[in-house]
Design a protein around this motif. Structure first.
Motif, PDB file in Angstrom:
ATOM      1  N   SER A 133       5.743  -3.635   1.557  1.00 21.70           N
ATOM      2  CA  SER A 133       5.081  -4.228   1.008  1.00 21.70           C
ATOM      3  C   SER A 133       3.981  -5.074   1.904  1.00 21.70           C
ATOM      4  O   SER A 133       2.854  -4.993   1.449  1.00 21.70           O
ATOM      5  CB  SER A 133       5.407  -4.904  -0.073  1.00 21.70           C
ATOM      6  N   LYS A 134       4.621  -6.031   2.233  1.00 26.63           N
ATOM      7  CA  LYS A 134       3.290  -6.980   2.888  1.00 26.63           C
ATOM      8  C   LYS A 134       2.347  -6.307   3.979  1.00 26.63           C
ATOM      9  O   LYS A 134       1.393  -6.071   4.191  1.00 26.63           O
ATOM     10  CB  LYS A 134       4.203  -8.660   4.171  1.00 26.63           C
TER      11      LYS A 134
ATOM     12  N   ARG B  69      -0.426  -4.308   2.727  1.00 23.75           N
ATOM     13  CA  ARG B  69      -0.877  -4.434   1.807  1.00 23.75           C
ATOM     14  C   ARG B  69      -2.785  -3.938   1.835  1.00 23.75           C
ATOM     15  O   ARG B  69      -2.729  -5.143   3.090  1.00 23.75           O
ATOM     16  CB  ARG B  69      -0.367  -6.277   1.348  1.00 23.75           C
TER      17      ARG B  69
ATOM     18  N   THR C 173      -5.592  -5.322   2.764  1.00 25.10           N
ATOM     19  CA  THR C 173      -6.675  -6.763   3.706  1.00 25.10           C
ATOM     20  C   THR C 173      -8.096  -6.606   3.087  1.00 25.10           C
ATOM     21  O   THR C 173      -9.052  -5.217   3.156  1.00 25.10           O
ATOM     22  CB  THR C 173      -7.082  -6.432   4.922  1.00 25.10           C
TER      23      THR C 173
ATOM     24  N   PRO D 260      -3.162   0.818   7.050  1.00 31.21           N
ATOM     25  CA  PRO D 260      -2.934   0.153   5.767  1.00 31.21           C
ATOM     26  C   PRO D 260      -5.042   0.109   5.411  1.00 31.21           C
ATOM     27  O   PRO D 260      -5.742   0.378   6.230  1.00 31.21           O
ATOM     28  CB  PRO D 260      -2.292  -1.301   5.885  1.00 31.21           C
TER      29      PRO D 260
END
Length: 197
Positions: A29-30, A33, A35, A179
Motif C-alpha cells: 500500500s505504501k 500509493r 504521489t 505507481p
C-alpha cells in the motif's frame, strides 16, 4: 466427524487466504500509493527528470504559430478528421543519463481532467510542433530542455457544454501510472502563471 474435519480444514484455508491478502495489501500500500507533486517539483525517472511549467488550451486553427509546417498540419487535420482543441503542456526535461532512458520515454505521460477526459501525448502532432522533439537522440547528458507536448481533445470525447469550457478544466499531468505520480494543474494555476509573466 468427517464433515467437522472438512469444515475446520476449509476454515483454515480461508483464514490463511485472507491473511495472505491482508499482508500483501499492507506491504504494497505504501509503495503503490499515488504521489502528488507540486508544480515546481521534478518527477525523477530512469535517466531523466521532468517538471511541469504551464499549459494552454487552443483551437486547432490557433496551432499554426506552433508548428514547423502549416501545410502538414492541414493534412494531418484532414486525414485524421481532427476538429477539436489541443492542450499544449510546457515542461522542462533534465537529462541525467541518456542511455538509461526508454526510447519512448514520453509515452507514459497522460493528461487527465476531473471530468473523466484523458489522453496521451498526440505523437503525430508532436512530430511537427516546435520544441516537441521527444526522440532521446536529440539530448545530451546534464542538459535541460524546454519542451511542448500536445494533447488532443476531440469533440466526440465529451459533451458539448464540457468541450466549450476546456480551458477552465482542472487537469492532472500523470507522469507515471505504476505507481501513480501526478501534478495537479488548474485554471487558477494558469491564471497565476499569466499574471507572473
Amino acid at each position: 466427524m468427517k464433515k467437522r474435519g472438512i469444515y475446520i480444514l476449509a476454515g483454515c484455508i480461508i483464514f490463511t487466504f485472507i491473511c495472505a491478502i491482508s499482508i500483501v495489501n499492507i506491504k504494497y500500500s505504501k509503495i503503490m500509493r499515488a504521489t502528488q507533486l507540486s508544480s515546481d517539483e521534478w518527477y525523477e525517472a530512469e535517466g531523466y527528470a521532468v517538471k511541469f511549467n504551464r499549459y494552454e488550451v487552443l483551437d486547432m486553427e490557433q496551432l499554426n504559430d506552433y508548428v514547423t509546417d502549416s501545410e502538414q498540419l492541414e493534412e494531418y487535420k484532414k486525414t485524421l478528421q481532427i476538429d477539436g482543441k489541443v492542450v499544449l503542456v510546457y515542461i522542462t526535461l533534465r537529462i541525467t543519463e541518456r542511455e538509461l532512458m526508454n526510447k519512448e520515454w514520453w509515452t507514459d505521460f497522460i493528461l487527465y481532467a476531473d471530468n473523466a477526459w484523458d489522453n496521451q501525448i498526440d505523437s503525430y502532432l508532436s512530430a511537427f510542433i516546435k520544441d516537441a522533439n521527444p526522440a532521446k537522440g536529440n539530448y545530451e547528458d546534464g542538459k535541460e530542455y524546454d519542451m511542448i507536448f500536445p494533447f488532443n481533445i476531440a469533440k466526440v470525447q465529451i459533451p458539448e457544454y464540457e468541450y466549450d469550457n476546456a480551458d477552465k478544466w482542472n487537469y492532472f499531468m500523470i507522469w507515471s501510472q505504476n505507481p501513480i505520480v501526478y501534478t495537479p494543474v488548474s485554471y487558477t494555476h494558469l491564471r497565476a502563471h499569466e499574471t507572473l509573466r
